[in-house]
Scaffold this motif. Structure first.
Motif, mmCIF file in Angstrom:
data_model
loop_
_atom_site.group_PDB
_atom_site.id
_atom_site.type_symbol
_atom_site.label_atom_id
_atom_site.label_comp_id
_atom_site.label_asym_id
_atom_site.label_seq_id
_atom_site.Cartn_x
_atom_site.Cartn_y
_atom_site.Cartn_z
ATOM 1 N N ARG A 196 -19.842 21.262 42.073
ATOM 2 C CA ARG A 196 -21.121 20.566 42.172
ATOM 3 C C ARG A 196 -20.881 19.232 42.861
ATOM 4 N N ASP A 197 -21.950 18.549 43.171
ATOM 5 C CA ASP A 197 -21.846 17.215 43.730
ATOM 6 C C ASP A 197 -21.188 16.304 42.694
ATOM 7 N N GLY A 198 -20.037 15.729 43.052
ATOM 8 C CA GLY A 198 -19.311 14.871 42.123
ATOM 9 C C GLY A 198 -18.106 15.525 41.480
ATOM 10 N N SER A 199 -17.880 16.831 41.726
ATOM 11 C CA SER A 199 -16.715 17.505 41.158
ATOM 12 C C SER A 199 -15.427 16.866 41.663
ATOM 13 N N ARG A 200 -14.407 16.834 40.780
ATOM 14 C CA ARG A 200 -13.086 16.319 41.148
ATOM 15 C C ARG A 200 -12.056 17.426 40.960
ATOM 16 N N ILE A 201 -11.318 17.716 42.027
ATOM 17 C CA ILE A 201 -10.285 18.746 42.019
ATOM 18 C C ILE A 201 -8.932 18.051 41.941
ATOM 19 N N HIS A 202 -8.115 18.416 40.944
ATOM 20 C CA HIS A 202 -6.804 17.797 40.755
ATOM 21 C C HIS A 202 -5.720 18.803 41.117
ATOM 22 N N VAL A 203 -4.841 18.426 42.031
ATOM 23 C CA VAL A 203 -3.745 19.300 42.457
ATOM 24 C C VAL A 203 -2.458 18.491 42.517
ATOM 25 N N GLY A 204 -1.316 19.206 42.382
ATOM 26 C CA GLY A 204 -0.032 18.536 42.503
ATOM 27 C C GLY A 204 0.236 17.573 41.367
ATOM 28 N N GLY A 205 0.870 16.442 41.703
ATOM 29 C CA GLY A 205 1.257 15.468 40.690
ATOM 30 C C GLY A 205 0.365 14.256 40.618
#
Length: 223
Positions: A196-205
């Protein structure tokens, strides 16, 4: 030539020449005023006085439609909204990774300097990962640019945009997984998850990709 209710052609317009039945006059076409939608039988509307011979005035766009804020000067004309990925080093996410001691936590260090990047998502598929010429991997969101996040896999995750403009993210079986919006539990691999608008995707470290829907200026007309 008029036709009566029994199907007889007749030259007369009031009674049938064949059977003598009364002819029903054809209904007149219903017209409405293009300005106020009230029934109108002539050129001038009896409700609002609109002259149907004149074109309707062009409605003024709202501030949101015209690219003008409620208080301020008008900006450039705007196109349809598009998704934008904002890539940045996220200290809070890094702290969580270190606390749970992920697979690469010990060798992943938070960068001293990492310039934020903004990537406009034009198309329908966007690979998140690290470029590899030998493996033929060319991510649209390349996280192999120095200083690179060692916890990001070559082909880490995939953003996909459907025909209706909906955006999803799929973890591609990465080593350290992909999580959303500060969650400790990674999303299941190989399963599209709606964004959605505002989603945060966290990858790696320490890498976070924030997704926003924005209006982009129209491209200038060609010569």
């Amino acid at each position: 030539m008029p036709i009566c209710a029994d199907g007889h052609p007749t030259a007369a317009t009031d009674y049938c020449d064949v059977c003598g039945s009364t002819l029903t006059p054809a209904p007149t076409e219903l017209r409405v005023c293009p300005h106020c939608s009230a029934p109108a039988g002539g050129r001038f509307c009896e409700t609002c006085g609109h002259d149907s011979a004149l074109p309707l005035p062009t409605p003024r766009p709202s501030p949101e439609q015209s690219g003008q804020s409620a208080v301020g000067a008008p900006s450039q004309s705007l196109d349809a909204p598009v998704w934008v990925a904002r890539v940045f080093a996220d200290r809070e996410f890094y702290t969580r990774v270190q606390a749970r001691k992920g697979p690469d936590a010990e060798r992943v260090a938070f960068p001293d300097f990492y310039p934020e990047r903004r990537i406009t998502l034009r198309g329908n598929q966007f690979l998140i990962g690290k470029r590899s010429t030998s493996q033929g991997i060319v991510p649209e969101i390349d996280l192999g640019i120095a200083p690179a996040d060692l916890g990001v896999s070559r082909a880490h995750a995939l953003l996909q945009l459907d025909d209706h403009g909906a955006l999803t993210v799929t973890d591609l079986g990465s080593t350290n997984g992909t999580s959303l919006d500060g969650a400790e539990t990674p999303i299941p691999p190989q399963q599209p998850i709606a964004l959605r608008d505002g989603s945060r995707i966290h990858v790696g470290g320490w890498t976070t990709i924030a997704i926003t829907g924005e209006y982009q200026p129209l491209s200038p007309p060609g010569p």
